[in-house]
Design an enzyme around this catalytic site. Structure first.
Site, PDB file in Angstrom:
ATOM      1  N   MET A  65      -8.252   2.615   9.290  1.00 34.91           N
ATOM      2  CA  MET A  65      -7.527   1.419   8.863  1.00 34.91           C
ATOM      3  C   MET A  65      -6.856   0.747  10.057  1.00 34.91           C
ATOM      4  O   MET A  65      -6.595   1.364  11.084  1.00 34.91           O
ATOM      5  CB  MET A  65      -6.509   1.761   7.782  1.00 34.91           C
ATOM      6  CG  MET A  65      -7.150   2.019   6.423  1.00 34.91           C
ATOM      7  SD  MET A  65      -5.932   2.285   5.121  1.00 34.91           S
ATOM      8  CE  MET A  65      -7.003   2.174   3.671  1.00 34.91           C
ATOM      9  N   GLY A  66      -6.555  -0.534   9.899  1.00 32.96           N
ATOM     10  CA  GLY A  66      -5.938  -1.317  10.957  1.00 32.96           C
ATOM     11  C   GLY A  66      -6.472  -2.730  10.911  1.00 32.96           C
ATOM     12  O   GLY A  66      -7.486  -3.040  11.527  1.00 32.96           O
ATOM     13  N   ASP A  79       0.176   1.466   9.354  1.00 38.07           N
ATOM     14  CA  ASP A  79      -0.330   0.728  10.510  1.00 38.07           C
ATOM     15  C   ASP A  79       0.662   0.676  11.671  1.00 38.07           C
ATOM     16  O   ASP A  79       0.288   0.289  12.780  1.00 38.07           O
ATOM     17  CB  ASP A  79      -0.687  -0.704  10.106  1.00 38.07           C
ATOM     18  CG  ASP A  79      -1.895  -0.766   9.188  1.00 38.07           C
ATOM     19  OD1 ASP A  79      -2.783   0.101   9.332  1.00 38.07           O
ATOM     20  OD2 ASP A  79      -1.954  -1.664   8.333  1.00 38.07           O
ATOM     21  N   ARG A 133      -4.141   7.328   3.565  1.00 34.67           N
ATOM     22  CA  ARG A 133      -2.897   7.029   2.866  1.00 34.67           C
ATOM     23  C   ARG A 133      -2.376   8.193   2.030  1.00 34.67           C
ATOM     24  O   ARG A 133      -1.209   8.189   1.636  1.00 34.67           O
ATOM     25  CB  ARG A 133      -3.098   5.852   1.903  1.00 34.67           C
ATOM     26  CG  ARG A 133      -3.323   4.516   2.558  1.00 34.67           C
ATOM     27  CD  ARG A 133      -3.170   3.421   1.512  1.00 34.67           C
ATOM     28  NE  ARG A 133      -3.394   2.106   2.041  1.00 34.67           N
ATOM     29  CZ  ARG A 133      -2.500   1.413   2.741  1.00 34.67           C
ATOM     30  NH1 ARG A 133      -1.319   1.956   2.997  1.00 34.67           N
ATOM     31  NH2 ARG A 133      -2.781   0.215   3.183  1.00 34.67           N
ATOM     32  N   HIS A 166      -8.951   5.147   2.238  1.00 36.33           N
ATOM     33  CA  HIS A 166      -7.674   5.514   1.649  1.00 36.33           C
ATOM     34  C   HIS A 166      -7.327   6.989   1.803  1.00 36.33           C
ATOM     35  O   HIS A 166      -6.210   7.393   1.441  1.00 36.33           O
ATOM     36  CB  HIS A 166      -7.655   5.109   0.175  1.00 36.33           C
ATOM     37  CG  HIS A 166      -7.553   3.620  -0.008  1.00 36.33           C
ATOM     38  ND1 HIS A 166      -8.637   2.782   0.109  1.00 36.33           N
ATOM     39  CD2 HIS A 166      -6.493   2.814  -0.253  1.00 36.33           C
ATOM     40  CE1 HIS A 166      -8.255   1.534  -0.078  1.00 36.33           C
ATOM     41  NE2 HIS A 166      -6.966   1.520  -0.297  1.00 36.33           N
ATOM     42  N   GLY A 182       0.821  -1.207   0.000  1.00 32.32           N
ATOM     43  CA  GLY A 182       0.000   0.000   0.000  1.00 32.32           C
ATOM     44  C   GLY A 182       0.852   1.253   0.000  1.00 32.32           C
ATOM     45  O   GLY A 182       1.897   1.307   0.651  1.00 32.32           O
ATOM     46  N   ARG A 206     -26.117  13.332  17.207  1.00 31.16           N
ATOM     47  CA  ARG A 206     -25.951  11.999  16.648  1.00 31.16           C
ATOM     48  C   ARG A 206     -24.742  11.294  17.262  1.00 31.16           C
ATOM     49  O   ARG A 206     -23.800  11.929  17.730  1.00 31.16           O
ATOM     50  CB  ARG A 206     -25.692  12.075  15.141  1.00 31.16           C
ATOM     51  CG  ARG A 206     -26.848  12.514  14.291  1.00 31.16           C
ATOM     52  CD  ARG A 206     -26.349  12.719  12.858  1.00 31.16           C
ATOM     53  NE  ARG A 206     -27.442  13.055  11.956  1.00 31.16           N
ATOM     54  CZ  ARG A 206     -27.287  13.750  10.837  1.00 31.16           C
ATOM     55  NH1 ARG A 206     -26.086  14.188  10.485  1.00 31.16           N
ATOM     56  NH2 ARG A 206     -28.323  14.003  10.070  1.00 31.16           N
TER      57      ARG A 206
END
Length: 341
Positions: free
Chosen positions: A169-170, A127, A274, A271, A10, A162
């Protein structure tokens, strides 16, 4: 001497800073030729090359992604892949490779070293789950992006009363969720390392509503409810056997709405984490990694990965770097629990 460099797995912010460090030191300190292999391990398999000179790296320090492209190609899953890499390196007169990547890319680098190809590794993953280094570049930027998103979502959550579930991510390690959740003042943080109790989550959410505040829940994509399983985006696997995760945030938001009667929304950052400009920290760390990778090549010290220990850059064996994932320890997670609810 001619050196090859590639970026696998990635993408993440800071990859170009490593490439820049390799090229600048390789050319100016050693007079080497630098050859970029495009699209990860696909490059040396299919002879996809790109000569890289000083002019090519002049303005890439602040750019996200990678000028070489990336892929999740696994040479050991391609028939004749390793033999083809040997042929391509010989055709191009490449004496050694610098491979920039995470667990999978460096796992290939380790096996290639065992098979007689000189490789030096550079640790990259948002990560932060490579055990042989204190930090990987890309992680700091991902945490900043996620934290900013949480900050922005808090205002709309409060305006509409709300619950907002933020999925980050992970897959197996919850470092992004833990750090961004703490930095963003989340009321619940859920990580893959510890199965979560949905009833407990609902209790924390309701406690927040009782105080007239809107709850923010940060959940890693690999987090699992007790007695449940990972939520899969699809059943397809990549060349390294990984399934694509995604959907736990939406599932949890629906559970919260059904059990509390309160409006709930899920936001999947995906993404976005990233992309974009790397933080100053990641630029510096990535640059240092690139410079030290060149030193390892110059000394013929192959089969190693450059790593951060404290404030120093050291070398560790690729076998150590890929032996196990660095996951969030229970005590680190328990530190955060005082802020839940």
């Amino acid at each position: 001497m001619r050196i090859g460099v590639l970026t696998g797995g990635g993408d993440c912010p800071g990859l170009n800073a490593v490439i820049r460090g390799v090229v600048r030191k390789g050319i100016e300190a050693h007079g080497w030729d630098i050859v970029g292999f495009r699209n990860g391990w696909q490059g040396p398999i299919e002879n996809l090359t790109k000569p890289i000179g000083l002019a090519d790296v002049e303005d890439i320090l602040t750019r996200g992604g990678t000028i070489l492209g990336s892929s999740r190609t696994n040479p050991y899953k391609v028939e004749g892949g390793v033999d083809r890499i040997r042929e391509v390196l010989k055709e191009n007169g490449v004496d050694a490779l610098i491979a920039i990547g995470g667990e999978d890319t460096l796992g290939v680098a380790k096996r290639l070293t065992d098979d007689g190809i000189g490789v030096v590794g550079v640790p990259k993953t948002i990560d932060n789950d490579l055990g042989a280094t204190d930090y990987t570049f890309g992680f700091d930027t991902a945490v900043h992006i996620a934290t900013e998103a949480i900050d922005r979502l808090r205002t709309t959550a409060e305006s509409h009363h709300r619950a907002l579930v933020v999925e980050v991510m992970g897959r197996h390690a919850g470092w992004i969720a833990l750090h961004s959740g703490l930095a963003g003042g989340a009321n619940v943080i859920l990580v893959p390392e510890r199965e979560f109790n949905v009833d407990q989550v609902i209790e924390w959410v309701e406690r927040r509503f009782e105080r007239q505040y809107a709850p923010i829940i940060v959940v890693a994509e690999g987090a699992v409810p007790q007695g449940g399983a990972e939520v899969l985006h699809s059943g397809e696997k990549d060349a390294f056997g990984h399934v694509r995760l995604g959907g736990v945030g939406t599932w949890l938001a629906d559970e919260i709405a059904a059990r509390t009667g309160k409006e709930s929304r899920a936001v999947v950052l995906g993404h976005v984490q990233r992309g974009g400009v790397p933080t100053a920290y990641d630029r510096v760390l990535a640059t240092r990694f690139g410079l030290h990778a060149v030193d390892a090549v110059a000394e013929g010290d192959f089969g190693v990965m450059v790593a951060l220990k404290g404030t120093d850059i050291v070398r560790v064996k690729l076998a150590e770097a890929t032996a196990e994932l660095k996951t969030v320890p229970l005590e680190r997670y328990q530190e955060a629990e005082v802020f839940f609810g």
